[in-house]
Design a protein around this motif. Structure first.
Motif, PDB file in Angstrom:
ATOM      1  N   ALA A   1      18.772  69.124 -36.783  1.00 52.76           N
ATOM      2  CA  ALA A   1      20.038  68.946 -36.077  1.00 52.76           C
ATOM      3  C   ALA A   1      20.714  67.651 -36.549  1.00 52.76           C
ATOM      4  O   ALA A   1      20.040  66.694 -36.952  1.00 52.76           O
ATOM      5  CB  ALA A   1      19.800  68.899 -34.572  1.00 52.76           C
ATOM      6  N   PHE A   2      22.029  67.612 -36.536  1.00 49.59           N
ATOM      7  CA  PHE A   2      22.760  66.418 -36.996  1.00 49.59           C
ATOM      8  C   PHE A   2      23.735  65.967 -35.906  1.00 49.59           C
ATOM      9  O   PHE A   2      24.151  66.761 -35.049  1.00 49.59           O
ATOM     10  CB  PHE A   2      23.510  66.703 -38.304  1.00 49.59           C
ATOM     11  CG  PHE A   2      24.458  67.872 -38.240  1.00 49.59           C
ATOM     12  CD1 PHE A   2      25.773  67.714 -37.838  1.00 49.59           C
ATOM     13  CD2 PHE A   2      24.023  69.151 -38.601  1.00 49.59           C
ATOM     14  CE1 PHE A   2      26.646  68.782 -37.779  1.00 49.59           C
ATOM     15  CE2 PHE A   2      24.888  70.236 -38.550  1.00 49.59           C
ATOM     16  CZ  PHE A   2      26.201  70.052 -38.144  1.00 49.59           C
ATOM     17  N   ASP A   3      24.072  64.688 -35.952  1.00 54.60           N
ATOM     18  CA  ASP A   3      24.977  64.104 -34.943  1.00 54.60           C
ATOM     19  C   ASP A   3      26.328  64.803 -34.960  1.00 54.60           C
ATOM     20  O   ASP A   3      26.907  65.058 -36.030  1.00 54.60           O
ATOM     21  CB  ASP A   3      25.182  62.612 -35.204  1.00 54.60           C
ATOM     22  CG  ASP A   3      23.927  61.803 -34.927  1.00 54.60           C
ATOM     23  OD1 ASP A   3      23.065  62.319 -34.211  1.00 54.60           O
ATOM     24  OD2 ASP A   3      23.833  60.667 -35.433  1.00 54.60           O
ATOM     25  N   GLY A   4      26.841  65.085 -33.760  1.00 52.19           N
ATOM     26  CA  GLY A   4      28.157  65.713 -33.647  1.00 52.19           C
ATOM     27  C   GLY A   4      28.134  67.205 -33.881  1.00 52.19           C
ATOM     28  O   GLY A   4      29.191  67.844 -33.870  1.00 52.19           O
ATOM     29  N   GLY A   5      26.957  67.785 -34.039  1.00 50.64           N
ATOM     30  CA  GLY A   5      26.866  69.215 -34.353  1.00 50.64           C
ATOM     31  C   GLY A   5      26.507  70.075 -33.163  1.00 50.64           C
ATOM     32  O   GLY A   5      26.091  71.235 -33.348  1.00 50.64           O
ATOM     33  N   ALA A   6      26.622  69.554 -31.932  1.00 51.02           N
ATOM     34  CA  ALA A   6      26.241  70.332 -30.756  1.00 51.02           C
ATOM     35  C   ALA A   6      27.251  70.143 -29.641  1.00 51.02           C
ATOM     36  O   ALA A   6      27.903  69.093 -29.532  1.00 51.02           O
ATOM     37  CB  ALA A   6      24.853  69.911 -30.269  1.00 51.02           C
ATOM     38  N   ALA A   7      27.416  71.191 -28.817  1.00 51.98           N
ATOM     39  CA  ALA A   7      28.317  71.124 -27.662  1.00 51.98           C
ATOM     40  C   ALA A   7      27.961  72.242 -26.696  1.00 51.98           C
ATOM     41  O   ALA A   7      27.341  73.252 -27.080  1.00 51.98           O
ATOM     42  CB  ALA A   7      29.764  71.239 -28.097  1.00 51.98           C
ATOM     43  N   GLU A   8      28.334  72.064 -25.454  1.00 55.94           N
ATOM     44  CA  GLU A   8      28.139  73.095 -24.437  1.00 55.94           C
ATOM     45  C   GLU A   8      29.486  73.438 -23.811  1.00 55.94           C
ATOM     46  O   GLU A   8      30.358  72.571 -23.680  1.00 55.94           O
ATOM     47  CB  GLU A   8      27.169  72.603 -23.348  1.00 55.94           C
ATOM     48  CG  GLU A   8      25.748  72.395 -23.851  1.00 55.94           C
ATOM     49  CD  GLU A   8      24.812  71.952 -22.734  1.00 55.94           C
ATOM     50  OE1 GLU A   8      25.310  71.702 -21.608  1.00 55.94           O
ATOM     51  OE2 GLU A   8      23.605  71.840 -22.979  1.00 55.94           O
ATOM     52  N   ASP A   9      29.632  74.722 -23.441  1.00 58.17           N
ATOM     53  CA  ASP A   9      30.860  75.219 -22.799  1.00 58.17           C
ATOM     54  C   ASP A   9      32.102  74.848 -23.592  1.00 58.17           C
ATOM     55  O   ASP A   9      33.118  74.415 -23.050  1.00 58.17           O
ATOM     56  CB  ASP A   9      30.968  74.666 -21.366  1.00 58.17           C
ATOM     57  CG  ASP A   9      29.826  75.129 -20.478  1.00 58.17           C
ATOM     58  OD1 ASP A   9      29.385  76.294 -20.626  1.00 58.17           O
ATOM     59  OD2 ASP A   9      29.363  74.331 -19.633  1.00 58.17           O
ATOM     60  N   PHE A  10      32.001  75.020 -24.900  1.00 58.10           N
ATOM     61  CA  PHE A  10      33.117  74.653 -25.781  1.00 58.10           C
ATOM     62  C   PHE A  10      34.078  75.832 -25.895  1.00 58.10           C
ATOM     63  O   PHE A  10      33.696  76.924 -26.303  1.00 58.10           O
ATOM     64  CB  PHE A  10      32.611  74.268 -27.174  1.00 58.10           C
ATOM     65  CG  PHE A  10      33.674  73.702 -28.062  1.00 58.10           C
ATOM     66  CD1 PHE A  10      33.902  72.341 -28.114  1.00 58.10           C
ATOM     67  CD2 PHE A  10      34.475  74.543 -28.842  1.00 58.10           C
ATOM     68  CE1 PHE A  10      34.889  71.806 -28.925  1.00 58.10           C
ATOM     69  CE2 PHE A  10      35.472  74.019 -29.652  1.00 58.10           C
ATOM     70  CZ  PHE A  10      35.675  72.646 -29.691  1.00 58.10           C
ATOM     71  N   PRO A  11      35.383  75.648 -25.548  1.00 60.90           N
ATOM     72  CA  PRO A  11      36.368  76.732 -25.679  1.00 60.90           C
ATOM     73  C   PRO A  11      36.908  76.785 -27.108  1.00 60.90           C
ATOM     74  O   PRO A  11      37.459  75.804 -27.606  1.00 60.90           O
ATOM     75  CB  PRO A  11      37.451  76.333 -24.686  1.00 60.90           C
ATOM     76  CG  PRO A  11      37.394  74.846 -24.634  1.00 60.90           C
ATOM     77  CD  PRO A  11      35.966  74.457 -24.885  1.00 60.90           C
ATOM     78  N   LEU A  12      36.747  77.929 -27.761  1.00 59.77           N
ATOM     79  CA  LEU A  12      37.176  78.076 -29.146  1.00 59.77           C
ATOM     80  C   LEU A  12      38.057  79.315 -29.294  1.00 59.77           C
ATOM     81  O   LEU A  12      37.627  80.435 -28.982  1.00 59.77           O
ATOM     82  CB  LEU A  12      35.961  78.187 -30.074  1.00 59.77           C
ATOM     83  CG  LEU A  12      36.254  78.474 -31.550  1.00 59.77           C
ATOM     84  CD1 LEU A  12      37.073  77.343 -32.173  1.00 59.77           C
ATOM     85  CD2 LEU A  12      34.949  78.689 -32.319  1.00 59.77           C
TER      86      LEU A  12
END
Length: 441
Positions: free
Chosen positions: A178-189
């Motif tokens: 995993a890399f920094d800035g590569g994860a999110a939760e409940d992200f609207p796309l």
């Protein structure tokens, strides 16, 4: 020192300035005498260096300074006594090119003087000031435009399609890590928005809420994070919700999206904005009316150099508008046309007239007005506001470019107070037609 007139034709002026060699020598001696007490030289005590030695050591340099000071002084005195104001930088040249020390100095001074601007009788200037009040239909049209741009989504069943919004959790990995800035939760796309790495959004099309998928992509070679540029990555994605676009309703909720407390408050904001827009457009129409009448009221000689420079600038500007892909001055020589010269003549005449009126009326641009103008301009360079402020502070020409329209508008206001102005209510469509006429001129 002697100043002799050699040319006086129209606005053209020519003079010969003669500086006697004796005056220059006296000036050099004066400078040496003034500096002597502070000069130290090997073999002599401080302040005791002989004048002859000082003159041999520093005379040539001081002679040049004395010559420049004498010419500058004579030029300044000439303009103070004659009252002439040069239209552009005066031309000063050595008349005796074979000059040598001990000779008198002869220089030529030539320039075009600014003309005397005649008094203007404003009693016959009649202006129709256009006024437009926003109609309810105008406000409703603006609301509908805002609603069409306010994207909202509502939950739907079934597969995600292009244009839908998916709410996802994701975790990105490169080489299994995993890399920094590569994860999110409940992200609207929004699928198809192009806001993610190329290929990412397309792989989520067809998924339903609750489904998971590993999205495989490659970061662009020019990606902003250099440690990820060009690398393959896998994003573990879980779709939590699928939403379809919903038509925005013109209500209080829409108003809150645009920072207003209620729909009524949003309508007031829109009305105020429309008033400002209409007033700005009407101001341009009134300004053209006034300038057209002033142009007919006055006639005086113009400095040819100013007209030529303005015509060249107009031709250059219009050429670049027609050739927007060409940057800088790397283009063929642009010759002003008769139409360019005609427009330049009008601009120079009106510019001199407004400058004279402003001076007589004591019109000044305040520091606060300049600061506001700089702030308004700086907003066009988000993130670089500080650099823009520094550029303006260090660039006199840029300051003048900002100050000139402010000064002109204030003079226009002074003239409108003297003119016969009547208000004329018109519709938005009529105002637009008047503005279009200005663009055709």
């Amino acid at each position: 020192m002697q100043v002799t007139e050699t040319l006086n034709e129209g606005l053209k002026r020519g003079y010969t300035i003669t500086v006697p060699a004796a005056d220059l020598d006296a000036k050099v001696n004066e400078k040496l005498t003034e500096a002597q007490p502070e000069i130290e030289m090997k073999g002599f005590r401080k302040g005791k260096v002989p004048m002859a030695l000082l003159k041999r050591q520093f005379g040539q340099r001081l002679l040049g300074e004395a010559m420049q000071e004498a010419i500058d002084g004579a030029t300044t005195k000439h303009f103070e006594e004659s009252g002439d104001r040069p239209a552009m930088q005066p031309k000063i040249e050595m008349a005796n090119q074979d000059w040598k020390e001990g000779d008198d100095v002869h220089v030529t001074l030539s320039y075009e003087a600014l003309p005397d601007v005649p008094e203007v009788d404003f009693s016959g200037v009649k202006i129709e000031r256009l006024t437009v009040e926003p109609a309810e239909a105008d406000i409703q049209e603006a609301l509908e435009s805002l609603a069409s741009n306010a994207k909202t989504f509502k939950t739907k069943k079934g597969k995600a399609a292009k244009g839908d919004q998916v709410v996802i959790d994701f975790l990105g990995k490169v080489d299994g890590e995993a890399f920094d800035g590569g994860a999110a939760e409940d992200f609207p796309l929004e699928l198809g928005s192009g806001s993610f790495i190329p290929g990412f959004e397309d792989q989520l099309i067809g998924l339903k809420a609750g489904e998971e998928k590993d999205v495989e992509v490659t970061f662009p070679g020019e990606y902003q994070a250099e440690h990820l540029a060009g690398k393959a990555a896998v994003f573990e994605c879980k779709v939590k919700e699928v939403k379809k676009p919903a038509e925005a309703t013109i209500d209080d909720e829409l108003a809150k999206q645009f920072g207003a407390e209620s729909l009524d408050a949003l309508k007031e904001q829109i009305s105020g904005r429309l008033v400002q827009e209409y007033q700005g457009a009407a101001r341009q129409v009134v300004k053209r009316q006034l300038l057209d009448q002033l142009d007919d009221l006055v006639s005086f000689d113009l400095p040819p150099s100013l007209v030529e420079a303005e015509a060249a600038q107009i031709a250059h500007q219009l050429w670049h508008e027609e050739n927007p892909d060409v940057q800088g001055h790397d283009h063929p020589e642009i010759e002003p046309t008769e139409e360019h010269k005609k427009l330049a003549t009008r601009r120079v005449r009106l510019g001199l007239l407004l400058a004279e009126l402003g001076q007589k009326e004591g019109v000044e641009v305040t520091d606060a007005e300049m600061t506001q103008a700089i702030m308004n301009q700086a907003r066009q360079y988000p993130g670089q506001e500080r650099e823009f402020f520094q550029f303006i502070q260090q660039n006199a020409q840029a300051q003048q470019q900002l100050r000139a329209p402010l000064f002109e508008d204030k003079v226009i206001d002074v003239v409108l107070e003297k003119a016969d102005v009547t208000d004329k209510p018109i519709t938005k469509e009529e105002l637009q037609a008047e503005v279009e006429k200005l663009e055709e001129i």
